[in-house]
Design an enzyme around this catalytic site. Sequence first.
Site, PDB file in Angstrom:
ATOM      1  N   ASP A 174     -13.076 -10.506  14.062  1.00 41.05           N
ATOM      2  CA  ASP A 174     -12.164 -10.266  12.947  1.00 41.05           C
ATOM      3  C   ASP A 174     -10.733 -10.568  13.354  1.00 41.05           C
ATOM      4  O   ASP A 174      -9.894  -9.674  13.502  1.00 41.05           O
ATOM      5  CB  ASP A 174     -12.309  -8.819  12.476  1.00 41.05           C
ATOM      6  CG  ASP A 174     -11.704  -8.598  11.098  1.00 41.05           C
ATOM      7  OD1 ASP A 174     -11.374  -9.588  10.428  1.00 41.05           O
ATOM      8  OD2 ASP A 174     -11.574  -7.431  10.700  1.00 41.05           O
ATOM      9  N   GLN A 201      12.242  -2.887  -2.093  1.00 42.92           N
ATOM     10  CA  GLN A 201      13.678  -3.118  -2.095  1.00 42.92           C
ATOM     11  C   GLN A 201      14.017  -4.347  -1.287  1.00 42.92           C
ATOM     12  O   GLN A 201      13.313  -4.706  -0.339  1.00 42.92           O
ATOM     13  CB  GLN A 201      14.423  -1.908  -1.506  1.00 42.92           C
ATOM     14  CG  GLN A 201      14.323  -0.649  -2.325  1.00 42.92           C
ATOM     15  CD  GLN A 201      15.106   0.492  -1.697  1.00 42.92           C
ATOM     16  OE1 GLN A 201      15.823   0.307  -0.715  1.00 42.92           O
ATOM     17  NE2 GLN A 201      14.975   1.689  -2.260  1.00 42.92           N
ATOM     18  N   HIS A 250     -10.818 -10.985   7.898  1.00 39.52           N
ATOM     19  CA  HIS A 250     -11.252 -10.542   6.568  1.00 39.52           C
ATOM     20  C   HIS A 250     -10.086 -10.458   5.580  1.00 39.52           C
ATOM     21  O   HIS A 250     -10.303 -10.336   4.377  1.00 39.52           O
ATOM     22  CB  HIS A 250     -11.998  -9.199   6.663  1.00 39.52           C
ATOM     23  CG  HIS A 250     -11.133  -8.000   6.855  1.00 39.52           C
ATOM     24  ND1 HIS A 250     -10.836  -7.455   8.087  1.00 39.52           N
ATOM     25  CD2 HIS A 250     -10.494  -7.209   5.953  1.00 39.52           C
ATOM     26  CE1 HIS A 250     -10.074  -6.390   7.938  1.00 39.52           C
ATOM     27  NE2 HIS A 250      -9.844  -6.223   6.653  1.00 39.52           N
ATOM     28  N   ASN A 275      11.130  -1.889   3.490  1.00 39.13           N
ATOM     29  CA  ASN A 275      10.770  -1.312   2.203  1.00 39.13           C
ATOM     30  C   ASN A 275      10.274  -2.442   1.299  1.00 39.13           C
ATOM     31  O   ASN A 275      11.014  -3.369   0.978  1.00 39.13           O
ATOM     32  CB  ASN A 275      11.988  -0.616   1.582  1.00 39.13           C
ATOM     33  CG  ASN A 275      11.630   0.171   0.336  1.00 39.13           C
ATOM     34  OD1 ASN A 275      10.810  -0.253  -0.480  1.00 39.13           O
ATOM     35  ND2 ASN A 275      12.252   1.334   0.175  1.00 39.13           N
ATOM     36  N   SER A 321      -5.037  -3.253   7.461  1.00 41.17           N
ATOM     37  CA  SER A 321      -5.821  -4.323   8.077  1.00 41.17           C
ATOM     38  C   SER A 321      -4.940  -5.481   8.523  1.00 41.17           C
ATOM     39  O   SER A 321      -3.988  -5.860   7.830  1.00 41.17           O
ATOM     40  CB  SER A 321      -6.849  -4.860   7.080  1.00 41.17           C
ATOM     41  OG  SER A 321      -7.881  -3.953   6.870  1.00 41.17           O
ATOM     42  N   GLY A 322      -5.279  -6.063   9.661  1.00 43.90           N
ATOM     43  CA  GLY A 322      -4.556  -7.223  10.155  1.00 43.90           C
ATOM     44  C   GLY A 322      -3.298  -6.896  10.920  1.00 43.90           C
ATOM     45  O   GLY A 322      -2.777  -7.735  11.655  1.00 43.90           O
ATOM     46  N   GLY A 382      -5.123  -1.426   3.654  1.00 36.09           N
ATOM     47  CA  GLY A 382      -3.781  -1.995   3.585  1.00 36.09           C
ATOM     48  C   GLY A 382      -3.142  -2.164   4.949  1.00 36.09           C
ATOM     49  O   GLY A 382      -2.170  -2.903   5.091  1.00 36.09           O
TER      50      GLY A 382
END
Length: 257
Positions: free
Chosen positions: A104, A76, A57, A73, A199-200, A197
């Site tokens: 998925d 940065q 997805h 980060n 996900s995966g 965020g």
Amino acid sequence: CLLSKTNTPSLSILSSCGSCSIPLTTFISLQYYSGGQWHHTCGGSLVRQNWVMTAAHCVDRDFLIRLGWGEYNLNQNDGTEHSSQRPFLKGRLTPFPLLLCSYDIALLRLSQSASLNSYVQLAALPSSGEILPNNNPCYITGWGLTRTNGQLAQTLQQALLPVVSYSICSGSAYWGSTVKNTMVCAGGDGVRSGCQGDSGGPLNCLVNGKYYVHGVTSFVSAMGCNVYQKPTVFTRVSAYISWINNVSWLCTEGKLQ
């Protein structure tokens, strides 16, 4: 899928990876280009030098994406980052039920192979069909929201999520029939979980002293990210080892390597 979120308040979900319990060298940030900037949208795992594993997805829309590895980060330049724009998408299992995410999982073939070093390493995958016992220690890692309806983390985060067995997770007090045996449940304490965020990204589980990617982050409850007895649900990687090898063989005329 990371089902629709609500305004339910929640506690901090992941903690900073400044002293992570697992190696940070295999994680990928999938990013899309908008408004002149790159934005993190999903996680992934570098499973071979030219292959990234993520959630289906995460790549079901047509937009310019790039993969960043060696990231810590997102705001940065740590001097360790690498990226690949316009990776070749191959092997997404279709069709996949958007609400249940039974399939998925996706592979992205990089436009060029990643160079391995002390900041970029390959993730270890489990044996085909391997099932972890209840309470097996695992860690979710990502840059997802730090609370329901919150903001994306700027630095890589982690949380300890013990496995919840399929027999428990598929019970009526937990996810019921929504969870399939091709999935892994982890967490559910009402405090720590994945969120939008994440996900995966990988669920790294400790087996015989080594961490293996047993899950691809898939979805959480529509009531919020860290709902009690609604563990984060992952695609079970061990259910797709043969598929991963077959996809890569069709593309490279050999085993995934």
